[in-house]
Design a protein around this motif. Structure first.
Motif, PDB file in Angstrom:
ATOM      1  N   LEU A   1      74.153  15.535  24.114  1.00 44.43           N
ATOM      2  CA  LEU A   1      73.922  14.380  23.248  1.00 44.43           C
ATOM      3  C   LEU A   1      73.905  13.088  24.050  1.00 44.43           C
ATOM      4  CD1 LEU A   1      73.748  13.069  20.387  1.00 44.43           C
ATOM      5  CD2 LEU A   1      76.257  13.054  20.395  1.00 44.43           C
ATOM      6  N   GLU A   2      74.779  12.980  25.053  1.00 39.72           N
ATOM      7  CA  GLU A   2      74.863  11.760  25.861  1.00 39.72           C
ATOM      8  C   GLU A   2      73.541  11.442  26.552  1.00 39.72           C
ATOM      9  OE1 GLU A   2      78.123  12.404  28.495  1.00 39.72           O
ATOM     10  OE2 GLU A   2      79.641  12.029  26.956  1.00 39.72           O
ATOM     11  N   VAL A   3      72.801  12.486  26.933  1.00 39.06           N
ATOM     12  CA  VAL A   3      71.496  12.262  27.569  1.00 39.06           C
ATOM     13  C   VAL A   3      70.565  11.545  26.591  1.00 39.06           C
ATOM     14  CG1 VAL A   3      69.475  13.369  28.596  1.00 39.06           C
ATOM     15  CG2 VAL A   3      71.761  14.288  29.043  1.00 39.06           C
ATOM     16  N   ILE A   4      70.566  11.989  25.345  1.00 36.93           N
ATOM     17  CA  ILE A   4      69.700  11.390  24.324  1.00 36.93           C
ATOM     18  C   ILE A   4      70.163   9.992  23.953  1.00 36.93           C
ATOM     19  CG2 ILE A   4      68.755  11.717  22.007  1.00 36.93           C
ATOM     20  CD1 ILE A   4      67.861  13.738  24.227  1.00 36.93           C
ATOM     21  N   LEU A   5      71.469   9.800  23.863  1.00 38.25           N
ATOM     22  CA  LEU A   5      71.998   8.460  23.571  1.00 38.25           C
ATOM     23  C   LEU A   5      71.646   7.498  24.704  1.00 38.25           C
ATOM     24  CD1 LEU A   5      75.535   9.371  22.170  1.00 38.25           C
ATOM     25  CD2 LEU A   5      73.527   8.667  20.863  1.00 38.25           C
TER      26      LEU A   5
ATOM     27  N   LYS B   1      73.095  14.308  39.184  1.00 36.61           N
ATOM     28  CA  LYS B   1      74.041  13.756  40.146  1.00 36.61           C
ATOM     29  C   LYS B   1      73.708  14.195  41.571  1.00 36.61           C
ATOM     30  CE  LYS B   1      77.893  13.262  36.924  1.00 36.61           C
ATOM     31  NZ  LYS B   1      79.301  13.616  36.599  1.00 36.61           N
ATOM     32  N   GLY B   2      73.077  15.384  41.684  1.00 39.25           N
ATOM     33  CA  GLY B   2      72.705  15.888  42.999  1.00 39.25           C
ATOM     34  C   GLY B   2      71.348  15.423  43.485  1.00 39.25           C
ATOM     35  N   GLY B   3      70.649  14.615  42.671  1.00 40.03           N
ATOM     36  CA  GLY B   3      69.378  14.040  43.111  1.00 40.03           C
ATOM     37  C   GLY B   3      68.129  14.777  42.666  1.00 40.03           C
ATOM     38  N   ILE B   4      68.245  15.751  41.755  1.00 42.41           N
ATOM     39  CA  ILE B   4      67.061  16.427  41.217  1.00 42.41           C
ATOM     40  C   ILE B   4      66.424  15.502  40.185  1.00 42.41           C
ATOM     41  CG2 ILE B   4      66.172  18.480  40.066  1.00 42.41           C
ATOM     42  CD1 ILE B   4      68.786  19.903  40.875  1.00 42.41           C
ATOM     43  N   VAL B   5      65.115  15.275  40.305  1.00 44.88           N
ATOM     44  CA  VAL B   5      64.424  14.371  39.380  1.00 44.88           C
ATOM     45  C   VAL B   5      63.331  15.128  38.636  1.00 44.88           C
ATOM     46  CG1 VAL B   5      64.909  12.284  40.686  1.00 44.88           C
ATOM     47  CG2 VAL B   5      62.853  13.607  41.209  1.00 44.88           C
TER      48      VAL B   5
ATOM     49  N   GLU C   1      75.070  17.930  36.042  1.00 44.47           N
ATOM     50  CA  GLU C   1      75.000  16.924  34.993  1.00 44.47           C
ATOM     51  C   GLU C   1      73.989  15.847  35.387  1.00 44.47           C
ATOM     52  OE1 GLU C   1      76.332  17.401  32.197  1.00 44.47           O
ATOM     53  OE2 GLU C   1      77.571  19.103  32.807  1.00 44.47           O
ATOM     54  N   PHE C   2      73.424  15.192  34.384  1.00 47.87           N
ATOM     55  CA  PHE C   2      72.493  14.103  34.651  1.00 47.87           C
ATOM     56  C   PHE C   2      73.259  12.815  34.923  1.00 47.87           C
ATOM     57  CE2 PHE C   2      69.616  16.979  32.310  1.00 47.87           C
ATOM     58  CZ  PHE C   2      68.637  17.072  33.286  1.00 47.87           C
ATOM     59  N   ALA C   3      72.732  12.051  35.876  1.00 47.20           N
ATOM     60  CA  ALA C   3      73.368  10.793  36.269  1.00 47.20           C
ATOM     61  C   ALA C   3      72.655   9.583  35.704  1.00 47.20           C
ATOM     62  CB  ALA C   3      73.418  10.687  37.795  1.00 47.20           C
TER      63      ALA C   3
ATOM     64  N   ARG D   1      65.813  -0.528  30.560  1.00 43.10           N
ATOM     65  CA  ARG D   1      66.492  -0.333  31.832  1.00 43.10           C
ATOM     66  C   ARG D   1      66.737   1.148  32.065  1.00 43.10           C
ATOM     67  NH1 ARG D   1      71.439  -1.910  30.477  1.00 43.10           N
ATOM     68  NH2 ARG D   1      72.199  -1.318  32.549  1.00 43.10           N
ATOM     69  N   ILE D   2      66.967   1.505  33.341  1.00 43.98           N
ATOM     70  CA  ILE D   2      67.462   2.841  33.667  1.00 43.98           C
ATOM     71  C   ILE D   2      68.961   2.860  33.352  1.00 43.98           C
ATOM     72  CG2 ILE D   2      67.813   4.549  35.480  1.00 43.98           C
ATOM     73  CD1 ILE D   2      64.899   4.141  34.754  1.00 43.98           C
ATOM     74  N   ILE D   3      69.406   3.872  32.635  1.00 43.95           N
ATOM     75  CA  ILE D   3      70.785   3.924  32.150  1.00 43.95           C
ATOM     76  C   ILE D   3      71.600   4.929  32.950  1.00 43.95           C
ATOM     77  CG2 ILE D   3      72.267   4.385  30.161  1.00 43.95           C
ATOM     78  CD1 ILE D   3      70.523   1.818  29.976  1.00 43.95           C
ATOM     79  N   SER D   4      72.767   4.522  33.389  1.00 47.59           N
ATOM     80  CA  SER D   4      73.691   5.439  34.062  1.00 47.59           C
ATOM     81  C   SER D   4      74.426   6.257  33.013  1.00 47.59           C
ATOM     82  CB  SER D   4      74.703   4.649  34.897  1.00 47.59           C
ATOM     83  OG  SER D   4      75.701   5.521  35.408  1.00 47.59           O
ATOM     84  N   LEU D   5      74.511   7.576  33.243  1.00 45.38           N
ATOM     85  CA  LEU D   5      75.202   8.467  32.327  1.00 45.38           C
ATOM     86  C   LEU D   5      76.580   8.870  32.848  1.00 45.38           C
ATOM     87  CD1 LEU D   5      72.205  10.822  31.463  1.00 45.38           C
ATOM     88  CD2 LEU D   5      73.095   8.939  30.085  1.00 45.38           C
ATOM     89  N   GLU D   6      76.939   8.351  33.982  1.00 45.26           N
ATOM     90  CA  GLU D   6      78.211   8.720  34.598  1.00 45.26           C
ATOM     91  C   GLU D   6      79.336   7.904  33.982  1.00 45.26           C
ATOM     92  OE1 GLU D   6      77.772  10.179  38.900  1.00 45.26           O
ATOM     93  OE2 GLU D   6      76.507   8.412  38.813  1.00 45.26           O
ATOM     94  N   LYS D   7      80.313   8.618  33.417  1.00 41.67           N
ATOM     95  CA  LYS D   7      81.439   7.962  32.740  1.00 41.67           C
ATOM     96  C   LYS D   7      82.526   7.633  33.750  1.00 41.67           C
ATOM     97  CE  LYS D   7      79.582   8.340  28.660  1.00 41.67           C
ATOM     98  NZ  LYS D   7      79.163   7.161  27.909  1.00 41.67           N
TER      99      LYS D   7
END
Length: 343
Positions: free
Chosen positions: A323-327, A228-232, A199-201, A337-343
């Protein structure tokens, strides 16, 4: 159940070029009804597929004995129509993006659970042969640790694809909610989640409206993503690739680089660090330029999940995560800002 009775709500281009054709080609499906507010269009479609025509989805859902529907409507209608269909006791295949907000997506998922019905989101990129092969290679350890990626999805814009051309709802924010990032970018967000198995962080985004006129949605978007594992890596979505469609993805790994849909002849090229190159000539990714998307396997998978009572590969929860990635990207643009996607 050996045959399912299906209705298609919305008879625009995605219905005409994918849903209706693929349903009609599936021996386990009977198309019983179609719906569109454009009376001439829905009558023509109904005649072509020997179905009943409706201009009101409420009337269709209240009158027809159906097992499943495809929701092929403007984005702002995805959630309300999907929820209405689920609440009448039918399975739903909804086009992407599944909703215009996190809350809507949650409501859709809850309606599916409450009614014990399938909810699938139409992310067809997971079914592309090169993408499935790449996932297997990654799972088998052929690539080793993945360090980075870049993916791009762009074409000349919805005016060359949508049934309404330049007057399409795609260009109207009150109906589309989002432009190229939601039309194309959400596909790639879903694909990357599928390929990387993570998942994206975090997400940062830049969007512009610089290629189209008379629109208030983005036509160019670039996202910077971190798992989450650090892949960019980066994700680009555009309605400004006027010369040729680009639907490519490149994954850079410890042992190899995977080039997906990046070569006109080979769907997948694996470049190993020892100099070996393996080229796979698989079924090419389908595009609008090729005359439609008639064998995307999306509809067949949805039908099979109903007949076999299995969970679809892209259920509501999976659709929500993409969808959360796009939101998050939208929030990044608004807040810078850089947005955190971790709930």
């Amino acid at each position: 159940m050996s045959t399912i009775r299906v209705a298609v709500i919305g008879c625009g281009s995605i219905a005409q070029h994918r849903h209706l054709i693929e349903y009609s080609n599936n021996p386990h499906v009977e198309i019983v009804a179609v719906c569109d507010i454009n009376e001439a269009r829905v009558k023509e479609t109904a005649e072509k597929y020997h179905a009943k025509a409706y201009t009101s989805y409420e009337a269709l859902l209240g009158s027809e004995a159906i097992d499943a529907v495809s929701v092929c409507l403007p984005n702002y209608l995805h959630a309300p129509v999907t929820i209405a269909a689920l609440n009448t006791g039918v399975h739903v295949l909804c086009e992407k993006p599944m909703a215009t907000s996190y809350e809507e997506a949650e409501q859709m998922i809850e309606a599916a659970k409450k009614n014990n019905k399938k909810l699938m989101i139409g992310h067809n990129q997971r079914f592309v042969s090169s993408h499935q092969k790449a996932r297997k290679l990654i799972e088998q350890g052929e690539v080793g640790e993945i360090y980075s990626f870049r993916t791009s999805f762009g074409h000349g814009g919805p005016e060359g694809w949508s049934a309404e051309g330049a007057d399409s709802w795609f260009f109207k924010k009150d109906q589309a909610f989002i432009g190229a990032m939601g039309d194309l970018g959400v596909h790639k967000a879903d694909l990357l989640r599928y390929l990387l198995g993570e998942e994206f962080a975090e997400v940062g985004a830049f969007v512009e409206t610089n290629a189209k006129v008379n629109t208030d949605v983005d036509d160019n978007a670039t996202l910077i993503l971190k798992t989450k594992g650090g892949i960019v890596g980066t994700l680009a979505a555009s309605w400004a690739y006027t010369a040729k469609e680009d639907n490519s993805t490149i994954l850079y790994g410890e042992k190899a680089t995977l080039r997906l849909e990046d070569d006109p002849e080979y769907s997948l090229i694996v470049q190993y660090n020892n100099g070996e190159v393996v080229k796979y000539e698989l079924d090419g990714i389908q595009s609008n330029e090729d005359g439609g998307q008639t064998t995307s396997h999306t509809i067949d998978h949805f039908v099979e999940s109903i007949l076999q009572d299995t969970n679809p590969l892209i259920d509501g929860e999976e659709g929500k995560k993409s969808l959360e990635v796009i939101l998050g990207a939208l929030e990044s643009v608004e807040t810078k800002r850089i947005i955190s996607l971790e709930k």
